[in-house]
Each structure stands twice: as C-alpha cells, then as structure tokens.
Design an enzyme around this catalytic site. Structure first.
Site, mmCIF file in Angstrom:
data_model
loop_
_atom_site.group_PDB
_atom_site.id
_atom_site.type_symbol
_atom_site.label_atom_id
_atom_site.label_comp_id
_atom_site.label_asym_id
_atom_site.label_seq_id
_atom_site.Cartn_x
_atom_site.Cartn_y
_atom_site.Cartn_z
ATOM 1 N N ARG A 97 13.057 2.713 18.218
ATOM 2 C CA ARG A 97 13.176 2.197 16.839
ATOM 3 C C ARG A 97 11.859 2.356 16.082
ATOM 4 O O ARG A 97 11.844 2.684 14.894
ATOM 5 C CB ARG A 97 13.632 0.730 16.864
ATOM 6 C CG ARG A 97 14.189 0.219 15.543
ATOM 7 C CD ARG A 97 13.132 -0.367 14.624
ATOM 8 N NE ARG A 97 12.401 -1.397 15.313
ATOM 9 C CZ ARG A 97 11.095 -1.607 15.166
ATOM 10 N NH1 ARG A 97 10.379 -0.872 14.334
ATOM 11 N NH2 ARG A 97 10.476 -2.546 15.857
ATOM 12 N N SER A 98 10.745 2.162 16.791
ATOM 13 C CA SER A 98 9.439 2.321 16.125
ATOM 14 C C SER A 98 9.260 3.741 15.617
ATOM 15 O O SER A 98 8.753 3.958 14.504
ATOM 16 C CB SER A 98 8.294 1.979 17.084
ATOM 17 O OG SER A 98 8.358 0.632 17.461
ATOM 18 N N PHE A 136 1.419 6.961 10.241
ATOM 19 C CA PHE A 136 0.916 6.131 9.127
ATOM 20 C C PHE A 136 -0.383 5.492 9.595
ATOM 21 O O PHE A 136 -0.362 4.669 10.520
ATOM 22 C CB PHE A 136 1.979 5.074 8.833
ATOM 23 C CG PHE A 136 1.617 3.998 7.841
ATOM 24 C CD1 PHE A 136 1.853 4.173 6.482
ATOM 25 C CD2 PHE A 136 1.099 2.774 8.265
ATOM 26 C CE1 PHE A 136 1.578 3.157 5.565
ATOM 27 C CE2 PHE A 136 0.822 1.755 7.357
ATOM 28 C CZ PHE A 136 1.061 1.947 6.016
ATOM 29 N N GLY A 137 -1.488 5.877 8.993
ATOM 30 C CA GLY A 137 -2.777 5.375 9.452
ATOM 31 C C GLY A 137 -3.365 4.359 8.499
ATOM 32 O O GLY A 137 -3.926 4.723 7.452
ATOM 33 N N PRO A 141 -10.228 0.206 14.034
ATOM 34 C CA PRO A 141 -10.667 -0.578 15.198
ATOM 35 C C PRO A 141 -11.147 -1.981 14.801
ATOM 36 O O PRO A 141 -10.870 -2.949 15.507
ATOM 37 C CB PRO A 141 -11.810 0.258 15.778
ATOM 38 C CG PRO A 141 -11.519 1.655 15.347
ATOM 39 C CD PRO A 141 -10.842 1.550 14.015
ATOM 40 N N SER A 145 -5.616 -7.098 10.568
ATOM 41 C CA SER A 145 -4.895 -7.959 9.609
ATOM 42 C C SER A 145 -5.483 -7.866 8.207
ATOM 43 O O SER A 145 -4.807 -8.213 7.237
ATOM 44 C CB SER A 145 -4.950 -9.418 10.090
ATOM 45 O OG SER A 145 -4.321 -9.530 11.338
ATOM 46 N N LEU A 246 4.885 -1.014 4.268
ATOM 47 C CA LEU A 246 5.060 -1.975 5.361
ATOM 48 C C LEU A 246 6.251 -2.888 5.099
ATOM 49 O O LEU A 246 6.974 -3.270 6.026
ATOM 50 C CB LEU A 246 3.780 -2.794 5.558
ATOM 51 C CG LEU A 246 2.641 -2.008 6.202
ATOM 52 C CD1 LEU A 246 1.335 -2.772 6.113
ATOM 53 C CD2 LEU A 246 2.959 -1.684 7.663
ATOM 54 N N GLU A 370 2.704 -4.569 12.046
ATOM 55 C CA GLU A 370 3.275 -4.751 10.700
ATOM 56 C C GLU A 370 3.170 -6.198 10.233
ATOM 57 O O GLU A 370 4.105 -6.765 9.668
ATOM 58 C CB GLU A 370 4.701 -4.227 10.673
ATOM 59 C CG GLU A 370 4.693 -2.755 11.088
ATOM 60 C CD GLU A 370 5.947 -2.009 10.800
ATOM 61 O OE1 GLU A 370 6.741 -2.503 9.997
ATOM 62 O OE2 GLU A 370 6.101 -0.926 11.357
HETATM 63 C C1 LIG Z 1 1.980 -0.679 19.714
HETATM 64 C C2 LIG Z 1 1.346 -0.795 18.363
HETATM 65 C C3 LIG Z 1 1.655 0.152 17.382
HETATM 66 C C4 LIG Z 1 1.040 0.081 16.124
HETATM 67 N N1 LIG Z 1 1.306 1.047 15.177
HETATM 68 C C5 LIG Z 1 0.581 1.080 14.008
HETATM 69 C C6 LIG Z 1 0.744 2.162 13.067
HETATM 70 O O1 LIG Z 1 1.595 3.061 13.254
HETATM 71 N N2 LIG Z 1 -0.066 2.199 11.978
HETATM 72 C C7 LIG Z 1 -1.002 1.223 11.727
HETATM 73 O O2 LIG Z 1 -1.708 1.335 10.722
HETATM 74 N N3 LIG Z 1 -1.172 0.181 12.587
HETATM 75 C C8 LIG Z 1 -0.399 0.092 13.725
HETATM 76 N N4 LIG Z 1 -0.575 -0.944 14.616
HETATM 77 C C9 LIG Z 1 -1.637 -1.934 14.359
HETATM 78 C C10 LIG Z 1 -1.107 -3.294 13.951
HETATM 79 O O3 LIG Z 1 -0.555 -3.261 12.684
HETATM 80 C C11 LIG Z 1 -2.289 -4.278 14.074
HETATM 81 O O4 LIG Z 1 -2.519 -4.443 15.463
HETATM 82 C C12 LIG Z 1 -2.022 -5.605 13.403
HETATM 83 O O5 LIG Z 1 -2.065 -5.468 12.000
HETATM 84 C C13 LIG Z 1 -3.030 -6.697 13.816
HETATM 85 O O6 LIG Z 1 -4.334 -6.229 13.735
HETATM 86 P P1 LIG Z 1 -5.335 -6.415 14.985
HETATM 87 O O7 LIG Z 1 -4.649 -5.969 16.214
HETATM 88 O O8 LIG Z 1 -6.620 -5.780 14.611
HETATM 89 O O9 LIG Z 1 -5.514 -7.979 15.127
HETATM 90 P P2 LIG Z 1 -6.506 -8.924 14.288
HETATM 91 O O10 LIG Z 1 -6.304 -8.699 12.831
HETATM 92 O O11 LIG Z 1 -7.892 -8.798 14.834
HETATM 93 O O12 LIG Z 1 -5.924 -10.356 14.663
HETATM 94 C C14 LIG Z 1 -6.178 -11.002 15.915
HETATM 95 C C15 LIG Z 1 -5.571 -12.400 15.848
HETATM 96 O O13 LIG Z 1 -6.190 -13.129 14.776
HETATM 97 C C16 LIG Z 1 -5.191 -13.623 13.889
HETATM 98 N N5 LIG Z 1 -5.680 -13.641 12.513
HETATM 99 C C17 LIG Z 1 -6.291 -12.652 11.799
HETATM 100 N N6 LIG Z 1 -6.576 -13.055 10.571
HETATM 101 C C18 LIG Z 1 -6.144 -14.343 10.470
HETATM 102 C C19 LIG Z 1 -6.128 -15.313 9.428
HETATM 103 N N7 LIG Z 1 -6.615 -15.053 8.197
HETATM 104 N N8 LIG Z 1 -5.602 -16.529 9.707
HETATM 105 C C20 LIG Z 1 -5.072 -16.810 10.924
HETATM 106 N N9 LIG Z 1 -5.045 -15.929 11.950
HETATM 107 C C21 LIG Z 1 -5.569 -14.714 11.718
HETATM 108 C C22 LIG Z 1 -4.041 -12.622 14.033
HETATM 109 O O14 LIG Z 1 -2.810 -13.195 13.589
HETATM 110 C C23 LIG Z 1 -4.068 -12.375 15.537
HETATM 111 O O15 LIG Z 1 -3.428 -13.436 16.197
HETATM 112 C C24 LIG Z 1 0.097 -0.945 15.851
HETATM 113 C C25 LIG Z 1 -0.169 -1.913 16.838
HETATM 114 C C26 LIG Z 1 0.455 -1.854 18.071
HETATM 115 C C27 LIG Z 1 0.146 -2.889 19.111
#
Ligand SMILES: Cc1cc2nc3c(=O)[nH]c(=O)nc-3n(C[C@H](O)[C@H](O)[C@H](O)COP(=O)(O)OP(=O)(O)OC[C@H]3O[C@@H](n4cnc5c(N)ncnc54)[C@H](O)[C@@H]3O)c2cc1C
Length: 391
Positions: A97-98, A136-137, A141, A145, A246, A370
């Site tokens: 689905r992804s 979609f990038g 790192p 969020s 998104l 997402e």
């Molecule tokens: C298998 C997989 C596929 C993916 N595919 C894509 C893709 O195709 N394209 C793409 O662009 N991205 C993709 N992603 C990335 C995904 O969208 C991000 O992992 C997600 O947005 C969260 O970012 P992060 O992992 O950096 O976590 P962080 O943003 O570092 O968050 C870590 C924790 O802190 C919490 N947090 C952060 N800010 C706050 C706040 N203000 N208040 C409270 N809590 C907070 C978060 O909810 C989380 O629990 C993918 C991720 C995975 C795992």
C-alpha cells in the site's frame, strides 16, 4: 453453533453495503489480485526485505497508480474507490500500500496538481502505467516532524538550479526513476523533479528495518546536482506544497490500516476456532471472546470513520483536521487490533506463518510516517482550542 458473522465476514454492520457498484468492483478486483499475486509470497518478501519491481507494472495495469487523478492515463476514480483499493492492498501488506500511496499521492499528485503541461506529459502516463516509479523527498536526517527547518537547498546558477542536501527515510527512493524533492530556495520551499542518474544524485537503501520490510526505504543525497530551469514545479511555493500531498496520502492510510486490522482479526478468529487448549477451542474462553468482540468494535468504528471521510472528500468538503483525526485514530485502532490478535495466536503469533506480527510491525512505521500520532494530536488540539502547541 454456526458463526453468526458468516454472511458478512467481519463486517457485522454491513459497512460495505454503502459502497456503490464501481467501488465494489475495485474492492473485488484488488482483493483477488492480492490473494493470487501477493499473499503466496509476501511472508518471504518480508523476510528477505524486498518487494519485486515487476509488481509495479501489474499495479499499473489494474489502474491503481494515480487512480484518483484524472487525465494523462490515470483512472479518475473517486476517493472511496481509492480508499477501498488502499484497504485491500494493505490487508496484504502495508509495504504494498505504501508503494501505491507514494506513487499516486506523493509523486504523481504534485506533478498533476503543481506541474507544467510538459512535466505532466512526460511523467504521468508512464507513472500511471507503472513504467516509471516515483518517490517523495521531504524528511531529512535532522528534520522529520518539522520539515519547515529543512536544510536541503536549491540556488540559481543562471537559469539552472544547483541542489544540495540529504533526504532520509524515502519510500521507493533507491528504485525510483523520478524523485519529487522539496528544497529551500530564496523564494521559499519549492518542489523539484530529479531524474535517477542525474550527476551528483546518489541513493543508499536503509537496511536492518524491522518494519515495512517489503518496501524499499532510502537516503537520497544531492551533491551540487545541476537541474534545468524546468525541473521546478511551477505551481506552488511554500510548505503548503508538500503538506497538500501528505493530506492526499494520509487519506489512503485512514483506509489502508483498516485492511491490515481486518486481516489480523480474521487470523485471530481462524486461530481461536481451531486451536484447542484445556480440551476446548480457545475461542470458547470468555477472555478470548471479549478480545475478539473489542477488536470487531474497533475495526468497524475505523471502517465507518474511513467511509465518512471518503464521502466528505467526494463532496469536496474534507479538511486537514478531519484527515488528522482519521489517521491518528485509525492507525491506533489497527495497532491495538494487531497486538490483541498476536496474543490470541500465542507463540504462533510471532512467526511469519501468520500475517499478524508482520502487520503489527508494519503499523509501527505507519504510526510514525506522514505525521506522527503526536503531530496529528497537536493539529486536533489546535483545532479545538485555537492554541498551537507545536513549539
Ligand atoms: C518506513 C518509513 C517510510 C517513510 N517514507 C517517507 C517518504 O517516502 N518521504 C518522506 O519524506 N518521509 C518518509 N518517512 C519519514 C517520516 O515521515 C518521518 O519519520 C516522520 O515525519 C517523523 O519524523 P522523525 O522520524 O524525524 O521523528 P521526529 O520528528 O524526530 O520525532 C520523534 C518523536 O518526537 C515527537 N515530536 C516531534 N515534535 C513534537 C512536538 N512538537 N510535540 C510533541 N512531540 C513531538 C514525535 O511525535 C516522535 O514521537 C518515512 C518513515 C518511515 C519509518
């Protein structure tokens, strides 16, 4: 005594009776494809950490790629048909689905919505047929969020653009023919179409994942990548570009996870009605029945929510907050159902002989990508109070 849900399976409330003929046809077609083409292999693909690329044109032939978009070889179906397709694909595996979500909602949608005629003509027909795959990038790192703080940047050099930066966790990244990359510019965030093979553009697949294993997830690296003037998506500037994509993809998740949850409930019912302990079927124990009853209630609530959002979207009335509610609540329900199912399967619940642990692990990624559960809660908190708690 006969099982009273026999006539409707796990759809006790007959939610699917609300589907029209076309939506039912999509349901049955995708369900058959998943049963015949995906289910016999998915446990092996998950274990090996792969999803064969030749599935992509098959999905294209079924009209599933960009199916909710119009023109340019896209099927032009309604949002509920798209949702039902996501549900039946994710009943097989969230990785499948992804792939379809990323292709249709995150790669094709921005080209369809914000692209020039030339960009649409070049990419959409090939992407709809599955000849070309997109990614979609947005995530980096150090910026997940909070994509507004992204470091990836494009600067002008004459009429060209020079792109530098790194994107992380990109679904389909290492196998995509075209990357939709969001980068900071002097005018704000813009979307760029970067061809596979562009000089200075490299990818590295992420290994050792314990979730979404039947899906390629990659890092994209841009080192002074020179792009022509017409590589930029002309129709949007600012974070609303990626955020609108998104919102499209999250709608698919609202539906998709009900498929994974349904698969877990069905596996739990099958197991509970065949496995015996203490001389009785484990499904005859009251504790097991209570678990199944709550799983059914959670599933049907999630299905009703998905359908309601689908009809709102069809009427052009859906809002981002409604999608946040659906994504947050339905992923949580699906995870709860998967975890309960796992307990009913006992030790067998941790093997790939059954779909449950695969779904449970996959849903951990779906919970995060997402927009994490927390970020959607903040969106709803802001909608309810008028107060932003992001920073
Ligand atoms: C298998 C997989 C596929 C993916 N595919 C894509 C893709 O195709 N394209 C793409 O662009 N991205 C993709 N992603 C990335 C995904 O969208 C991000 O992992 C997600 O947005 C969260 O970012 P992060 O992992 O950096 O976590 P962080 O943003 O570092 O968050 C870590 C924790 O802190 C919490 N947090 C952060 N800010 C706050 C706040 N203000 N208040 C409270 N809590 C907070 C978060 O909810 C989380 O629990 C993918 C991720 C995975 C795992």
């Amino acid at each position: 005594m006969a099982r009273s849900t026999d006539a409707t399976g796990t759809d006790l409330l007959r939610v699917d009776d609300e589907l029209d003929e076309e939506e039912r046809l999509v349901r049955d077609t995708v369900r058959r494809f998943a049963a015949e083409r995906i289910m016999p292999h998915i446990a092996d693909w998950f274990e090996a950490g792969t999803l064969p690329r030749d599935i992509v044109p098959e999905l294209g032939q079924l009209g599933l790629l960009g199916m909710h978009l119009t023109g340019h070889g896209c099927a032009g179906l309604g949002p509920v048909a798209y949702g039902v397709a996501c549900r039946e694909l994710e009943a097989a595996d969230s990785g499948l689905r992804s792939l379809v979500s990323v292709q249709g909602s995150l790669a094709m949608f921005p080209i369809w919505k914000f692209g020039s005629d030339a960009q649409k003509d070049e990419w959409l027909p090939r992407m709809a047929s599955g000849q070309a795959l997109g990614c979609f990038g947005l995530t980096e790192p150090d910026h997940g969020s909070d994509p507004s703080s992204m470091k990836t940047a494009a600067r002008r050099d004459g009429s060209d653009w020079i792109l530098n930066g790194t994107k992380m966790w990109i679904t389909n990244g290492g196998i995509a023919d075209i990357a939709v990359v969001w980068a900071g510019t002097e005018q704000g965030i813009r979307g760029f179409l970067v061809h596979r093979g562009a000089r200075g553009f490299t990818t590295r697949n992420i290994h050792k994942k314990m979730s979404l294993r039947a899906s390629v997830t990659s890092e994209l690296h841009f080192d002074d990548v020179r792009l022509p003037a017409d590589a930029v998506l002309p129709g949007v500037t600012g974070l609303k570009g990626p955020l609108s994509c998104l919102s499209e993809a999250r709608f698919g998740i609202v539906w998709g996870v009900t498929g994974a949850a349904r698969s877990c409930l069905e596996a739990a019912i099958d197991y509970a009605t065949t496995r015996e302990q203490f001389g009785r079927k484990i499904g005859a124990f009251q504790l097991t029945q209570a678990k199944l009853a709550w799983m059914l209630a959670d599933l049907q609530r999630a299905q009703l929510l998905a359908l309601r959002l689908g009809r709102l979207k069809q009427a052009g009335k859906i809002t981002p907050e409604q999608v946040s509610l659906g994504k947050m609540a339905n992923v949580r329900s699906a995870i709860d159902i998967a975890r309960q199912a796992r307990t009913i399967l006992g030790a067998n619940g941790i093997t790939l002989e059954y779909p449950v642990i695969r779904h449970a692990n996959n849903l951990e990624s779906v919970l995060t990508y997402e927009g994490t559960e927390e970020i959607h809660a903040l969106a709803l908190g802001q909608a309810l109070t008028g107060l932003s708690a992001y920073r």
